[in-house]
Motif scaffolding. Structure first.
Motif, PDB file in Angstrom:
ATOM      1  N   CYS A  59      70.430  90.017  -1.457  1.00 21.92           N
ATOM      2  CA  CYS A  59      71.103  89.000  -1.217  1.00 21.92           C
ATOM      3  C   CYS A  59      70.385  88.088  -0.317  1.00 21.92           C
ATOM      4  O   CYS A  59      69.751  87.325  -0.694  1.00 21.92           O
ATOM      5  CB  CYS A  59      72.520  89.419  -0.634  1.00 21.92           C
ATOM      6  N   GLY A  61      68.318  89.191   1.996  1.00 21.63           N
ATOM      7  CA  GLY A  61      66.917  89.517   1.971  1.00 21.63           C
ATOM      8  C   GLY A  61      66.460  89.818   3.652  1.00 21.63           C
ATOM      9  O   GLY A  61      65.430  89.956   4.149  1.00 21.63           O
ATOM     10  N   HIS A  62      67.680  90.275   4.384  1.00 14.54           N
ATOM     11  CA  HIS A  62      67.355  90.774   5.814  1.00 14.54           C
ATOM     12  C   HIS A  62      67.306  92.139   5.910  1.00 14.54           C
ATOM     13  O   HIS A  62      67.561  92.568   7.103  1.00 14.54           O
ATOM     14  CB  HIS A  62      68.394  89.971   6.785  1.00 14.54           C
ATOM     15  N   ASN A 119      75.596  87.576  13.497  1.00 14.21           N
ATOM     16  CA  ASN A 119      75.236  86.380  14.594  1.00 14.21           C
ATOM     17  C   ASN A 119      74.006  85.764  14.396  1.00 14.21           C
ATOM     18  O   ASN A 119      73.647  84.830  15.057  1.00 14.21           O
ATOM     19  CB  ASN A 119      75.015  87.202  15.996  1.00 14.21           C
ATOM     20  N   GLY A 124      72.507  87.888   5.051  1.00  9.24           N
ATOM     21  CA  GLY A 124      73.168  87.690   3.765  1.00  9.24           C
ATOM     22  C   GLY A 124      74.639  88.390   4.194  1.00  9.24           C
ATOM     23  O   GLY A 124      74.685  89.389   4.845  1.00  9.24           O
ATOM     24  N   MET A 134      79.102  93.811  12.009  1.00  8.54           N
ATOM     25  CA  MET A 134      79.318  93.352  13.325  1.00  8.54           C
ATOM     26  C   MET A 134      79.176  91.886  13.635  1.00  8.54           C
ATOM     27  O   MET A 134      78.282  91.398  13.415  1.00  8.54           O
ATOM     28  CB  MET A 134      78.563  94.121  14.252  1.00  8.54           C
ATOM     29  N   VAL A 185      77.721  93.975  -5.887  1.00  8.72           N
ATOM     30  CA  VAL A 185      78.957  93.216  -5.590  1.00  8.72           C
ATOM     31  C   VAL A 185      78.721  91.771  -5.899  1.00  8.72           C
ATOM     32  O   VAL A 185      77.783  91.023  -5.180  1.00  8.72           O
ATOM     33  CB  VAL A 185      79.475  93.363  -4.394  1.00  8.72           C
ATOM     34  N   TYR A 382      73.983 102.492  13.230  1.00 11.72           N
ATOM     35  CA  TYR A 382      74.774 101.632  12.190  1.00 11.72           C
ATOM     36  C   TYR A 382      73.756 101.740  11.069  1.00 11.72           C
ATOM     37  O   TYR A 382      72.572 101.575  11.208  1.00 11.72           O
ATOM     38  CB  TYR A 382      74.745 100.506  12.951  1.00 11.72           C
TER      39      TYR A 382
HETATM   40  C1  LIG Z   1      68.190  88.484  11.882  1.00  8.58           C
HETATM   41  C2  LIG Z   1      69.181  89.591  11.687  1.00  8.58           C
HETATM   42  C3  LIG Z   1      70.480  89.624  12.216  1.00  8.58           C
HETATM   43  C4  LIG Z   1      71.352  90.242  12.116  1.00  8.58           C
HETATM   44  N1  LIG Z   1      72.554  90.376  12.517  1.00  8.58           N
HETATM   45  C5  LIG Z   1      73.466  91.213  12.285  1.00  8.58           C
HETATM   46  C6  LIG Z   1      74.902  90.988  12.701  1.00  8.58           C
HETATM   47  O1  LIG Z   1      75.135  90.255  13.825  1.00  8.58           O
HETATM   48  N2  LIG Z   1      75.625  92.054  12.418  1.00  8.58           N
HETATM   49  C7  LIG Z   1      75.321  93.034  11.664  1.00  8.58           C
HETATM   50  O2  LIG Z   1      76.315  93.776  11.363  1.00  8.58           O
HETATM   51  N3  LIG Z   1      74.261  93.179  11.241  1.00  8.58           N
HETATM   52  C8  LIG Z   1      73.152  92.396  11.401  1.00  8.58           C
HETATM   53  N4  LIG Z   1      72.190  92.396  10.814  1.00  8.58           N
HETATM   54  C9  LIG Z   1      71.871  93.605   9.880  1.00  8.58           C
HETATM   55  C10 LIG Z   1      72.155  93.148   8.545  1.00  8.58           C
HETATM   56  O3  LIG Z   1      73.455  93.543   8.479  1.00  8.58           O
HETATM   57  C11 LIG Z   1      71.397  94.132   7.524  1.00  8.58           C
HETATM   58  O4  LIG Z   1      70.020  93.804   7.773  1.00  8.58           O
HETATM   59  C12 LIG Z   1      71.775  93.685   6.002  1.00  8.58           C
HETATM   60  O5  LIG Z   1      71.272  94.701   5.285  1.00  8.58           O
HETATM   61  C13 LIG Z   1      71.310  92.148   5.798  1.00  8.58           C
HETATM   62  O6  LIG Z   1      71.716  91.898   4.592  1.00  8.58           O
HETATM   63  P1  LIG Z   1      71.342  91.078   3.611  1.00  8.58           P
HETATM   64  O7  LIG Z   1      72.156  90.613   2.506  1.00  8.58           O
HETATM   65  O8  LIG Z   1      70.634  89.809   4.186  1.00  8.58           O
HETATM   66  O9  LIG Z   1      69.652  91.896   3.161  1.00  8.58           O
HETATM   67  P2  LIG Z   1      69.123  92.294   1.637  1.00  8.58           P
HETATM   68  O10 LIG Z   1      67.971  92.645   2.116  1.00  8.58           O
HETATM   69  O11 LIG Z   1      69.284  91.146   0.732  1.00  8.58           O
HETATM   70  O12 LIG Z   1      70.283  93.372   1.221  1.00  8.58           O
HETATM   71  C14 LIG Z   1      70.154  94.674   1.775  1.00  8.58           C
HETATM   72  C15 LIG Z   1      70.689  95.644   0.889  1.00  8.58           C
HETATM   73  O13 LIG Z   1      71.962  95.694   0.796  1.00  8.58           O
HETATM   74  C16 LIG Z   1      72.407  95.831  -0.511  1.00  8.58           C
HETATM   75  N5  LIG Z   1      73.045  94.518  -0.894  1.00  8.58           N
HETATM   76  C17 LIG Z   1      73.079  93.316  -0.549  1.00  8.58           C
HETATM   77  N6  LIG Z   1      73.750  92.499  -1.086  1.00  8.58           N
HETATM   78  C18 LIG Z   1      74.224  93.162  -2.222  1.00  8.58           C
HETATM   79  C19 LIG Z   1      75.328  92.930  -3.122  1.00  8.58           C
HETATM   80  N7  LIG Z   1      75.978  91.947  -3.240  1.00  8.58           N
HETATM   81  N8  LIG Z   1      75.677  94.011  -4.079  1.00  8.58           N
HETATM   82  C20 LIG Z   1      75.100  95.182  -3.919  1.00  8.58           C
HETATM   83  N9  LIG Z   1      74.296  95.438  -2.638  1.00  8.58           N
HETATM   84  C21 LIG Z   1      73.972  94.487  -2.077  1.00  8.58           C
HETATM   85  C22 LIG Z   1      71.145  96.447  -1.112  1.00  8.58           C
HETATM   86  O14 LIG Z   1      71.017  97.714  -1.170  1.00  8.58           O
HETATM   87  C23 LIG Z   1      70.016  95.852  -0.199  1.00  8.58           C
HETATM   88  O15 LIG Z   1      68.892  96.470  -0.508  1.00  8.58           O
HETATM   89  C24 LIG Z   1      71.236  91.552  11.214  1.00  8.58           C
HETATM   90  C25 LIG Z   1      69.767  91.710  10.455  1.00  8.58           C
HETATM   91  C26 LIG Z   1      68.784  90.510  10.673  1.00  8.58           C
HETATM   92  C27 LIG Z   1      67.585  90.689  10.225  1.00  8.58           C
END
Ligand SMILES: Cc1cc2nc3c(=O)[nH]c(=O)nc-3n(C[C@H](O)[C@H](O)[C@H](O)COP(=O)(O)OP(=O)(O)OC[C@H]3O[C@@H](n4cnc5c(N)ncnc54)[C@H](O)[C@@H]3O)c2cc1C
Length: 437
Positions: A59, A61-62, A119, A124, A134, A185, A382
């Motif tokens: 999603c 990529g974080h 934040n 994603g 959170m 999702v 978490y």
């Molecule tokens: C800069 C930064 C700030 C952050 N701040 C917060 C914050 O304020 N609060 C908080 O709670 N967390 C925070 N996080 C943690 C963040 O919630 C997680 O890193 C989360 O996994 C990021 O989601 P993504 O979709 O960007 O990552 P992705 O790497 O794209 O997805 C992570 C994993 O989630 C799953 N996934 C993602 N999308 C889907 C989908 N649509 N359907 C099924 N599986 C899916 C997959 O297993 C994937 O490997 C932060 C992270 C970073 C790097």
């Protein structure tokens, strides 16, 4: 319907699509399937099965360890699915599975509405919500997952199903904290709140060597803090910053922020009124892409003086932070969602960032040492802050009963563990795991 676009090594856009937030993640999928619809996702899952490829789901990529990018596998890239549709009257938002938090906030704020999101706006919605989610609104309105009303999910079998309190209720339970274990999702439906558009941030800087007394006074504010306030603390580069974020009427926030006056005499104080949108983007640059990153997390049920001392003793090259929980997060019964740890008082995140790969070992060692000093005071972690914690990390992320229930759900919806590149809840028949992660 046209087949989804598939990128392979050498194709235009392949390198951009495989890059994620953490520059430590440098993997090369065999195929990147750029999905625009739920049927595209089903086609991608079928392709992975035909070609016997591990599946990663991307999603924003974080994800800290970059599970989204499978080396030699198939990446389901949801980033073309970034749309958000707001029904202001019903106070609902339908959010596609690849959307970023910034798109959600940008669509809701013109109506004076918002829901809990993290934040940093380039994170994603997908990974954040599925892990819990959170944000600055959580003490008023619950975690992101608490505001989820329904989800459209493509299962490991390629079926497109709806999950809500009424439909596939157990799957709905697991999606709210269980991560990407149960399907892809393709749409999240969220409840929105009349939050207004204003916010206030107050930060007081103290030299770390003089921060013990201010930090204990700051901690003592936590028990009675009003819900619009989220207490924050960070320790980095020899400076301890104590303060709060307020979402709502800034004048009310300023009145409450007077309770920070008795902390002591800071070397600097910043009282900043800003829009909610600017608050949500405030850390975007500092948390920018393409640096090397390593995180460690803990949940802290309280914050004894010894834990504060350990926090203040963190290595100066490392950024340690605390964010208060409580409020509406704790109103939800523990077994209502897969997300547990609702009694946490604070979340700790220790974050290292650097650019030179030659520093990797030293940076990881420092991060592990600093975070380990807080471990005696922790009640768990978490799931979205897990990194290289392995099975032990999963046990810390989920209470025993929740992990058993997640395993039973996994058995029911993904017994072959097609979705195992995540903080994996393995099916009970572990022999059916496709491949070790
Ligand atoms: C800069 C930064 C700030 C952050 N701040 C917060 C914050 O304020 N609060 C908080 O709670 N967390 C925070 N996080 C943690 C963040 O919630 C997680 O890193 C989360 O996994 C990021 O989601 P993504 O979709 O960007 O990552 P992705 O790497 O794209 O997805 C992570 C994993 O989630 C799953 N996934 C993602 N999308 C889907 C989908 N649509 N359907 C099924 N599986 C899916 C997959 O297993 C994937 O490997 C932060 C992270 C970073 C790097």
């Amino acid at each position: 319907m046209a087949d989804p676009e598939v990128l392979r090594e050498g194709d235009d856009g392949y390198d951009a699509a495989r890059r994620v937030w953490n520059a430590m993640v440098d993997r090369r999928p065999a195929s990147i399937v750029r999905c625009r619809t739920a049927p595209d996702v089903a086609a991608a899952i079928a392709l992975a099965r035909t070609e016997d490829l591990e599946i990663g789901v991307r999603c924003g990529g974080h994800g800290i360890v970059g599970h989204a990018v499978p080396d030699g596998g198939l990446m389901i890239d949801l980033s073309p699915m970034g749309g958000v549709h707001v029904d202001a009257q019903q106070q609902r938002a339908r959010v596609q599975g690849g959307a970023l938090l910034g798109a959600l906030d940008a669509a809701t704020q013109p109506h004076g509405l918002a829901t809990t999101a993290g934040n940093v706006s380039h994170t994603g919605v997908g990974g954040l919500t599925l892990g819990g989610g959170m944000g600055w609104l959580a003490r008023q309105h619950g975690l992101a997952c608490d505001n989820l009303l329904s989800a459209e999910v493509v299962t490991a079998a390629g079926d497109v199903v709806r999950a809500s309190a009424e439909e596939n209720a157990e799957l709905f339970w697991g999606l709210r904290g269980g991560g990407g274990n149960f399907g892809v999702v393709t749409e999240f439906e969220f409840r929105l709140h009349r939050t207004g558009t204003r916010a206030l941030s107050v930060e007081l800087d103290f030299p770390v060597a003089e921060a013990m007394t201010p930090a204990t006074r700051w901690r003592d504010l936590g028990a009675d803090a009003p819900r619009p306030a989220t207490l924050t603390a960070s320790v980095a580069g020899g400076v301890a910053t104590l303060g709060l974020v307020w979402v709502g009427d800034p004048d009310e926030g300023r009145r409450y922020a007077r309770s920070l006056d008795p902390l002591g005499h800071p070397m600097a104080r910043r009282d900043v009124e800003l829009s909610y949108l600017d608050l949500q983007r405030r850390d975007d640059d500092r948390q920018g892409h393409r640096q090397r990153r390593y995180w460690k997390g803990h949940y802290l049920p309280d914050l004894p003086d010894d834990a504060i001392a350990a926090l203040l003793a963190s290595d100066p090259s490392f950024a340690a932070s605390l964010q208060a929980y409580g409020g509406a997060i704790a109103d939800v019964p523990d077994d209502a969602t897969a997300f547990g740890h609702r009694s946490a008082a604070f979340e700790y995140v220790g974050a290292a960032r650097w650019t030179d790969p030659a520093e990797d070992d030293a940076r990881l060692a420092t991060a592990r040492r600093s975070a380990a000093a807080l471990a005696p005071y922790a009640s768990g972690v978490y799931v979205n802050a897990l990194s290289d914690d392995g099975a032990d990390g999963l046990r810390r992320a989920y209470p025993r009963a929740a992990l058993a229930r997640l395993t039973a759900l996994k058995d029911a919806v993904d017994p072959g563990n097609a979705f195992h590149l995540n903080h994996n809840v393995a099916p009970s028949s572990a022999g059916t795991v496709l491949r070790a992660t």
